[in-house]
Design a protein around this motif. Structure first.
Motif, PDB file in Angstrom:
ATOM      1  N   ILE A  49      40.800  49.778  44.353  1.00  0.00           N
ATOM      2  CA  ILE A  49      40.930  49.253  43.172  1.00  0.00           C
ATOM      3  C   ILE A  49      39.230  49.397  42.384  1.00  0.00           C
ATOM      4  O   ILE A  49      38.259  48.839  43.129  1.00  0.00           O
ATOM      5  N   ALA A  50      39.124  50.228  41.375  1.00  0.00           N
ATOM      6  CA  ALA A  50      37.654  50.540  40.957  1.00  0.00           C
ATOM      7  C   ALA A  50      37.058  49.017  40.457  1.00  0.00           C
ATOM      8  O   ALA A  50      37.680  48.083  39.903  1.00  0.00           O
ATOM      9  N   LEU A  51      36.056  48.695  40.978  1.00  0.00           N
ATOM     10  CA  LEU A  51      35.251  47.716  40.552  1.00  0.00           C
ATOM     11  C   LEU A  51      33.707  47.880  39.697  1.00  0.00           C
ATOM     12  O   LEU A  51      33.134  48.667  40.491  1.00  0.00           O
ATOM     13  N   THR A  52      33.796  47.164  38.850  1.00  0.00           N
ATOM     14  CA  THR A  52      32.298  47.312  38.075  1.00  0.00           C
ATOM     15  C   THR A  52      31.762  45.880  38.302  1.00  0.00           C
ATOM     16  O   THR A  52      32.335  44.824  37.674  1.00  0.00           O
ATOM     17  N   ALA A  53      30.807  45.629  38.977  1.00  0.00           N
ATOM     18  CA  ALA A  53      30.050  44.176  39.050  1.00  0.00           C
ATOM     19  C   ALA A  53      28.714  44.027  38.477  1.00  0.00           C
ATOM     20  O   ALA A  53      27.823  44.774  39.186  1.00  0.00           O
ATOM     21  N   VAL A  54      28.883  43.208  37.616  1.00  0.00           N
ATOM     22  CA  VAL A  54      27.569  42.762  36.959  1.00  0.00           C
ATOM     23  C   VAL A  54      26.876  41.840  37.744  1.00  0.00           C
ATOM     24  O   VAL A  54      27.495  40.659  38.215  1.00  0.00           O
ATOM     25  N   PRO A  55      25.552  41.914  37.962  1.00  0.00           N
ATOM     26  CA  PRO A  55      24.785  40.831  38.928  1.00  0.00           C
ATOM     27  C   PRO A  55      25.131  39.575  38.152  1.00  0.00           C
ATOM     28  O   PRO A  55      24.854  39.271  36.990  1.00  0.00           O
ATOM     29  N   GLN A  56      25.317  38.456  39.021  1.00  0.00           N
ATOM     30  CA  GLN A  56      25.441  37.031  38.666  1.00  0.00           C
ATOM     31  C   GLN A  56      24.533  36.500  39.461  1.00  0.00           C
ATOM     32  O   GLN A  56      24.693  35.830  40.615  1.00  0.00           O
ATOM     33  N   PRO A  57      23.354  35.822  38.645  1.00  0.00           N
ATOM     34  CA  PRO A  57      22.265  35.219  39.444  1.00  0.00           C
ATOM     35  C   PRO A  57      22.894  33.749  40.131  1.00  0.00           C
ATOM     36  O   PRO A  57      22.389  33.351  41.167  1.00  0.00           O
ATOM     37  N   ALA A  58      23.727  33.322  39.326  1.00  0.00           N
ATOM     38  CA  ALA A  58      24.124  32.017  39.791  1.00  0.00           C
ATOM     39  C   ALA A  58      25.054  31.982  41.123  1.00  0.00           C
ATOM     40  O   ALA A  58      25.655  31.032  41.668  1.00  0.00           O
ATOM     41  N   GLY A  59      25.632  33.282  41.383  1.00  0.00           N
ATOM     42  CA  GLY A  59      26.458  33.411  42.578  1.00  0.00           C
ATOM     43  C   GLY A  59      27.862  33.785  42.176  1.00  0.00           C
ATOM     44  O   GLY A  59      28.507  33.509  40.945  1.00  0.00           O
ATOM     45  N   THR A  60      28.539  33.992  43.153  1.00  0.00           N
ATOM     46  CA  THR A  60      30.147  34.338  42.775  1.00  0.00           C
ATOM     47  C   THR A  60      30.887  33.265  42.785  1.00  0.00           C
ATOM     48  O   THR A  60      30.756  32.161  43.361  1.00  0.00           O
ATOM     49  N   LYS A  61      31.845  33.346  41.738  1.00  0.00           N
ATOM     50  CA  LYS A  61      32.957  32.288  41.513  1.00  0.00           C
ATOM     51  C   LYS A  61      33.664  31.772  42.759  1.00  0.00           C
ATOM     52  O   LYS A  61      34.038  32.486  43.698  1.00  0.00           O
ATOM     53  N   ARG A  62      33.930  30.428  42.955  1.00  0.00           N
ATOM     54  CA  ARG A  62      34.493  30.255  44.279  1.00  0.00           C
ATOM     55  C   ARG A  62      35.351  28.950  43.986  1.00  0.00           C
ATOM     56  O   ARG A  62      35.136  28.105  42.915  1.00  0.00           O
ATOM     57  N   ALA A  63      36.321  28.724  44.791  1.00  0.00           N
ATOM     58  CA  ALA A  63      37.314  27.561  44.693  1.00  0.00           C
ATOM     59  C   ALA A  63      37.752  27.014  45.939  1.00  0.00           C
ATOM     60  O   ALA A  63      37.791  27.701  46.935  1.00  0.00           O
ATOM     61  N   VAL A  64      38.118  25.745  46.041  1.00  0.00           N
ATOM     62  CA  VAL A  64      38.782  25.259  47.089  1.00  0.00           C
ATOM     63  C   VAL A  64      40.246  24.913  46.739  1.00  0.00           C
ATOM     64  O   VAL A  64      40.539  24.173  45.953  1.00  0.00           O
ATOM     65  N   ASN A  65      41.079  25.440  47.628  1.00  0.00           N
ATOM     66  CA  ASN A  65      42.625  25.199  47.037  1.00  0.00           C
ATOM     67  C   ASN A  65      43.114  24.409  48.351  1.00  0.00           C
ATOM     68  O   ASN A  65      43.482  25.047  49.340  1.00  0.00           O
TER      69      ASN A  65
END
Length: 307
Positions: free
Chosen positions: A84-100
């Motif tokens: 799957i093609a991905l264009t990732a723009v830098p996020q200084p705050a970090g990658t989104k995450r969650a606990v399920n």
């Protein structure tokens, strides 16, 4: 411009940490022993929509902000491994995450880490415009910073869809998404009157179709002023987790729409894809393939074929 992308998915990239718990709500205790393990894997709403579309043979491109961190590496690896093609723009705050937290009957409670995004986050406008103009359709997650991209997307003239998830029909944040998209998905979970909310989306926006998913009760489709109940499809195996079912529904629906199917048949595709997703454990990222989906809709009484 050549449209070499079927669906551009905007936003919703991240990682989930999965914890199987004995019940929900989880009673207070000093500690719980988690024999099944605690696992972190890539896959939030945008990732799952992109995965579902790609599994159905759609040329898919995903655009979002990712951190230079282990979580971001997991997201990049998921896209690379699934083609799957991905264009990732830098996020200084970090990658989104969650606990399920996932119960034995497949219900889920999600804890989202909101520190991984900020109101002033932006996707580069030239990148959004170029990818939109190269796409037949754009599916927009309601995560930051997608709200700021809506005017550019509308100017491009490309078809838009969005998923409002468990919108209560009142939170103003969701309204820009609800009233801008041509296809709107949402859940009935927090709606006191789903039909009233669905009709308001049509009246105030530009939606040609609104779909409200209702779990085991199926879904409701509003199109051309008519509200139709879409029955649930029998899953091909035990229901182990509802996580990603709504994203799978959206992918199935969009697959039908982009192949020229009528809205009711698109919703049947969505129901079959959502049913399949409920049989995939939270710790995995899997989606129904094109052949299995077509077979499920051709023979709805038999449910989704086993993989």
């Amino acid at each position: 411009m050549s449209q070499d992308i079927d669906v551009l998915v905007l936003g919703g990239a991240g990682v989930d940490t999965i914890v199987y718990v004995p019940e929900l709500p989880l009673p207070y205790a000093d500690s719980y022993m988690i024999d099944s393990g605690i696992r972190t894997r890539a896959g939030q709403t945008g990732d799952f929509v992109a995965l579902g579309l790609s599994a159905l043979g759609m040329r898919t491109h995903h655009l979002d902000m990712l951190g230079d961190d282990p979580a971001g590496d997991l997201v990049r690896a998921l896209h690379r491994d699934r083609g799957i093609a991905l264009t990732a723009v830098p996020q200084p705050a970090g990658t989104k995450r969650a606990v399920n937290l996932v119960s034995p009957d497949g219900r889920r409670l999600s804890l989202y880490d909101t520190s991984r995004s900020h109101p002033d986050d932006r996707l580069p406008e030239p990148t959004v415009r170029a990818l939109a103009e190269a796409s037949r359709h754009v599916h927009v997650s309601i995560t930051q910073p997608c709200a700021h991209a809506l005017p550019v997307l509308r100017e491009s003239g490309v078809g838009l869809s969005t998923d409002l998830h468990n919108w209560d029909g009142e939170n103003p944040y969701h309204e820009a998404f609800a009233y801008t998209a041509d296809v709107v998905f949402l859940s009935t979970t927090a709606l006191s009157d789903p039909e009233r909310t669905m009709r308001r989306i049509v009246e105030r926006g530009r939606a040609e179709a609104v779909v409200a998913t209702a779990g085991a009760e199926g879904a409701y489709l509003l199109t051309d002023g008519e509200l139709t109940h879409i029955p649930a499809v029998t899953p091909p195996g035990p229901v182990v987790d509802s996580n990603g079912a709504g994203d799978a529904f959206a992918a199935g629906f969009l697959f039908g729409r982009l192949n020229g199917e009528a809205p009711h048949r698109c919703a049947l595709y969505g129901a079959a894809a959502g049913a399949y997703a409920c049989t995939v454990p939270s710790t995995q990222a899997g989606a129904i393939g094109r052949d299995a989906l077509l077979a499920a809709v051709a023979e709805p009484a038999q449910g989704v074929p086993r993989p």
